[in-house]
Design a protein around this motif. Structure first.
Motif, PDB file in Angstrom:
ATOM      1  N   PRO A   1      26.958  37.596  44.451  1.00  0.00           N
ATOM      2  CA  PRO A   1      28.085  36.891  43.823  1.00  0.00           C
ATOM      3  C   PRO A   1      29.005  37.885  43.118  1.00  0.00           C
ATOM      4  O   PRO A   1      28.528  38.889  42.561  1.00  0.00           O
ATOM      5  CB  PRO A   1      27.418  35.963  42.802  1.00  0.00           C
ATOM      6  N   ALA A   2      30.305  37.614  43.147  1.00  0.00           N
ATOM      7  CA  ALA A   2      31.276  38.587  42.632  1.00  0.00           C
ATOM      8  C   ALA A   2      30.991  38.969  41.182  1.00  0.00           C
ATOM      9  O   ALA A   2      31.186  40.111  40.787  1.00  0.00           O
ATOM     10  CB  ALA A   2      32.683  38.008  42.763  1.00  0.00           C
ATOM     11  N   VAL A   3      30.507  38.021  40.397  1.00  0.00           N
ATOM     12  CA  VAL A   3      30.319  38.291  38.977  1.00  0.00           C
ATOM     13  C   VAL A   3      29.240  39.360  38.736  1.00  0.00           C
ATOM     14  O   VAL A   3      29.199  39.977  37.679  1.00  0.00           O
ATOM     15  CB  VAL A   3      30.030  36.974  38.201  1.00  0.00           C
ATOM     16  N   LEU A   4      28.394  39.607  39.744  1.00  0.00           N
ATOM     17  CA  LEU A   4      27.372  40.660  39.632  1.00  0.00           C
ATOM     18  C   LEU A   4      27.755  41.900  40.441  1.00  0.00           C
ATOM     19  O   LEU A   4      26.963  42.841  40.560  1.00  0.00           O
ATOM     20  CB  LEU A   4      26.008  40.142  40.121  1.00  0.00           C
ATOM     21  N   GLY A   5      28.968  41.885  40.988  1.00  0.00           N
ATOM     22  CA  GLY A   5      29.337  42.925  41.952  1.00  0.00           C
ATOM     23  C   GLY A   5      29.597  44.280  41.325  1.00  0.00           C
ATOM     24  O   GLY A   5      30.169  44.393  40.245  1.00  0.00           O
ATOM     25  N   SER A   6      29.165  45.311  42.035  1.00  0.00           N
ATOM     26  CA  SER A   6      29.518  46.687  41.673  1.00  0.00           C
ATOM     27  C   SER A   6      30.817  47.028  42.414  1.00  0.00           C
ATOM     28  O   SER A   6      31.285  46.252  43.257  1.00  0.00           O
ATOM     29  CB  SER A   6      28.403  47.620  42.117  1.00  0.00           C
TER      30      SER A   6
ATOM     31  N   ASP B   1      51.788  37.799  56.242  1.00  0.00           N
ATOM     32  CA  ASP B   1      52.727  38.919  55.995  1.00  0.00           C
ATOM     33  C   ASP B   1      53.932  38.516  55.127  1.00  0.00           C
ATOM     34  O   ASP B   1      55.024  39.056  55.301  1.00  0.00           O
ATOM     35  CB  ASP B   1      53.274  39.472  57.338  1.00  0.00           C
ATOM     36  N   SER B   2      53.741  37.567  54.189  1.00  0.00           N
ATOM     37  CA  SER B   2      54.895  37.032  53.447  1.00  0.00           C
ATOM     38  C   SER B   2      55.291  37.847  52.226  1.00  0.00           C
ATOM     39  O   SER B   2      56.421  37.752  51.774  1.00  0.00           O
ATOM     40  CB  SER B   2      54.577  35.622  52.925  1.00  0.00           C
ATOM     41  N   PHE B   3      54.359  38.615  51.646  1.00  0.00           N
ATOM     42  CA  PHE B   3      54.608  39.180  50.309  1.00  0.00           C
ATOM     43  C   PHE B   3      54.647  40.704  50.324  1.00  0.00           C
ATOM     44  O   PHE B   3      53.852  41.358  50.995  1.00  0.00           O
ATOM     45  CB  PHE B   3      53.535  38.691  49.322  1.00  0.00           C
ATOM     46  N   GLY B   4      55.538  41.239  49.474  1.00  0.00           N
ATOM     47  CA  GLY B   4      55.708  42.691  49.364  1.00  0.00           C
ATOM     48  C   GLY B   4      54.658  43.324  48.465  1.00  0.00           C
ATOM     49  O   GLY B   4      54.512  44.550  48.457  1.00  0.00           O
ATOM     50  N   ALA B   5      53.962  42.527  47.690  1.00  0.00           N
ATOM     51  CA  ALA B   5      52.811  42.989  46.894  1.00  0.00           C
ATOM     52  C   ALA B   5      52.032  41.742  46.506  1.00  0.00           C
ATOM     53  O   ALA B   5      52.602  40.649  46.383  1.00  0.00           O
ATOM     54  CB  ALA B   5      53.252  43.734  45.641  1.00  0.00           C
ATOM     55  N   VAL B   6      50.720  41.914  46.353  1.00  0.00           N
ATOM     56  CA  VAL B   6      49.863  40.796  45.951  1.00  0.00           C
ATOM     57  C   VAL B   6      48.996  41.261  44.794  1.00  0.00           C
ATOM     58  O   VAL B   6      48.422  42.357  44.837  1.00  0.00           O
ATOM     59  CB  VAL B   6      48.977  40.329  47.136  1.00  0.00           C
ATOM     60  N   MET B   7      48.933  40.423  43.749  1.00  0.00           N
ATOM     61  CA  MET B   7      48.052  40.724  42.616  1.00  0.00           C
ATOM     62  C   MET B   7      46.971  39.653  42.504  1.00  0.00           C
ATOM     63  O   MET B   7      47.219  38.478  42.766  1.00  0.00           O
ATOM     64  CB  MET B   7      48.839  40.740  41.303  1.00  0.00           C
ATOM     65  N   CYS B   8      45.786  40.079  42.092  1.00  0.00           N
ATOM     66  CA  CYS B   8      44.689  39.137  41.853  1.00  0.00           C
ATOM     67  C   CYS B   8      43.941  39.663  40.626  1.00  0.00           C
ATOM     68  O   CYS B   8      43.116  40.572  40.740  1.00  0.00           O
ATOM     69  CB  CYS B   8      43.782  39.059  43.079  1.00  0.00           C
ATOM     70  N   SER B   9      44.276  39.106  39.446  1.00  0.00           N
ATOM     71  CA  SER B   9      43.746  39.645  38.190  1.00  0.00           C
ATOM     72  C   SER B   9      42.711  38.694  37.599  1.00  0.00           C
ATOM     73  O   SER B   9      43.002  37.509  37.397  1.00  0.00           O
ATOM     74  CB  SER B   9      44.879  39.829  37.172  1.00  0.00           C
ATOM     75  N   ASN B  10      41.541  39.217  37.330  1.00  0.00           N
ATOM     76  CA  ASN B  10      40.492  38.473  36.620  1.00  0.00           C
ATOM     77  C   ASN B  10      40.151  37.150  37.297  1.00  0.00           C
ATOM     78  O   ASN B  10      39.879  36.161  36.603  1.00  0.00           O
ATOM     79  CB  ASN B  10      40.934  38.166  35.172  1.00  0.00           C
ATOM     80  N   GLY B  11      40.195  37.128  38.600  1.00  0.00           N
ATOM     81  CA  GLY B  11      39.951  35.873  39.304  1.00  0.00           C
ATOM     82  C   GLY B  11      38.692  35.888  40.150  1.00  0.00           C
ATOM     83  O   GLY B  11      37.927  34.918  40.172  1.00  0.00           O
ATOM     84  N   LEU B  12      38.450  36.988  40.869  1.00  0.00           N
ATOM     85  CA  LEU B  12      37.382  36.970  41.882  1.00  0.00           C
ATOM     86  C   LEU B  12      36.023  36.645  41.285  1.00  0.00           C
ATOM     87  O   LEU B  12      35.164  36.066  41.944  1.00  0.00           O
ATOM     88  CB  LEU B  12      37.324  38.312  42.625  1.00  0.00           C
ATOM     89  N   GLN B  13      35.820  37.000  40.001  1.00  0.00           N
ATOM     90  CA  GLN B  13      34.480  36.776  39.416  1.00  0.00           C
ATOM     91  C   GLN B  13      34.180  35.293  39.178  1.00  0.00           C
ATOM     92  O   GLN B  13      33.029  34.944  38.948  1.00  0.00           O
ATOM     93  CB  GLN B  13      34.298  37.564  38.101  1.00  0.00           C
TER      94      GLN B  13
END
Ligand SMILES: C[S@@+](CC[C@H](N)C(=O)[O-])C[C@H]1O[C@@H](n2cnc3c(N)ncnc32)[C@H](O)[C@@H]1O
Length: 214
Positions: free
Chosen positions: A176-181, A120-132
Motif C-alpha cells: 500500500p502506498a502509505v507504507l511505500g519506500s 496528452d491534455s496537460f503541460g504539467a501534472v501535479m499530485c501532492s499528498n494524495g497517493l498515500q
C-alpha cells in the motif's frame, strides 16, 4: 469506472474535513510535522510545473482545498485544473478561487483512478499528498501519465511510513502506498511509461519528478 467503497468512504471523510480541520490540522499540522519543509517544496514544485506547462493547461490532482493549487495558479499563465473526488474539497477549492479572483483556476469533481480528461491534455501534472490515501496508487499514476503531454513533467509528493524497505523488491507492486519506500513509487512511475528524473526526501515525505518521453 465505478468508485470503490473505499474511495467513497475517503471522499466522505475529506468532504467533512474540508471546511473544518483540514488546513489547520493537516496542512499546517501534520504536513509540517511529518514532512519538514514539505509545504515549501510543494510550492516550489508548483513554480516549476508552471514553467514546464508554458501556456498549456496544468492539472493538480487531488486539489484538496486548493491551499497549494491557488499558489500555483497565481504563477501560471494558462489554465489550472484542480480535481478531487471529495465534493466538500471541490466546494472549498472553488470558494477560494472565487474569493481570490483566480479566473484561471477551474475545479472539477473526479476520481484520479479514472480522470475525465483526454490523453496528452496537460503541460504539467501535479499530485501532492494524495497517493498515500488512495486505494490503487499504481492506477492513479498511470492516469497521471496518460493525461500528461509527451515531453512534459509530472510532480509528485507523498507522505509514507516506508516499511516496504524491509520487504523483497518483488513485493513492490503490492505494497500500500502509505507504507511505500521511494522504490515503490519509482516502480509505479516507470511502469506508467515515465522516466524518473528526481527523487528527494524531506522527513517522511518523498518528492518525485518524472518525464513523459517526447
Ligand atoms: C491529504 S489531501 C491532499 C490535498 C492537496 N493536494 C493538499 O496537499 O492539500 C488528500 C486528498 O486526496 C483526495 N482523494 C482521495 N482519493 C481520491 C481519488 N480517488 N481521486 C481524487 N482525489 C482523491 C481527498 O479527497 C483529499 O482531498
Amino acid at each position: 469506472l465505478k468508485r470503490t467503497r473505499a474511495t467513497r468512504l475517503i471522499a466522505r471523510v475529506y468532504s467533512f474535513a474540508a471546511g473544518t480541520v483540514y488546513e489547520p490540522l493537516v496542512v499546517n499540522g501534520s504536513f509540517r510535522l511529518l514532512g519538514g519543509r514539505l509545504n515549501e517544496s510543494i510550492v516550489e514544485q508548483g513554480r516549476m510545473a508552471a514553467g514546464f506547462a508554458g501556456v498549456m493547461p496544468l492539472l493538480d490532482v487531488p486539489v484538496g482545498t486548493a491551499y497549494f493549487t491557488s499558489r500555483t495558479a497565481r504563477r501560471h499563465r494558462g489554465i489550472v485544473v484542480g480535481a478531487d473526488v471529495a465534493r466538500g474539497m471541490v466546494a472549498s477549492a472553488a470558494r477560494l478561487a472565487r474569493r481570490e479572483a483566480l479566473d484561471n483556476l477551474l475545479v472539477v469533481q473526479g476520481d484520479i483512478h479514472s480522470l475525465p480528461f483526454k490523453d496528452d491534455s496537460f503541460g504539467a501534472v501535479m499530485c501532492s499528498n494524495g497517493l498515500q490515501v488512495m486505494p490503487n496508487h499504481r492506477r492513479a499514476v498511470t492516469e497521471l501519465a496518460r493525461v500528461l503531454a509527451p515531453g512534459k513533467r509530472v510532480f509528485v509528493s507523498v507522505l509514507t511510513l516506508p516499511l516496504a524497505v524491509c520487504l523483497p523488491g518483488s513485493w513492490s507492486a503490492h505494497v500500500p502506498a502509505v507504507l511505500g519506500s521511494a522504490g515503490v513509487f519509482v516502480d509505479a512511475l516507470t511502469a506508467a511509461g515515465l522516466t524518473v528524473v528526481s527523487v528527494r526526501r524531506s522527513r517522511l515525505a518523498l518528492l518525485f519528478e518524472a518525464d513523459k518521453p517526447a
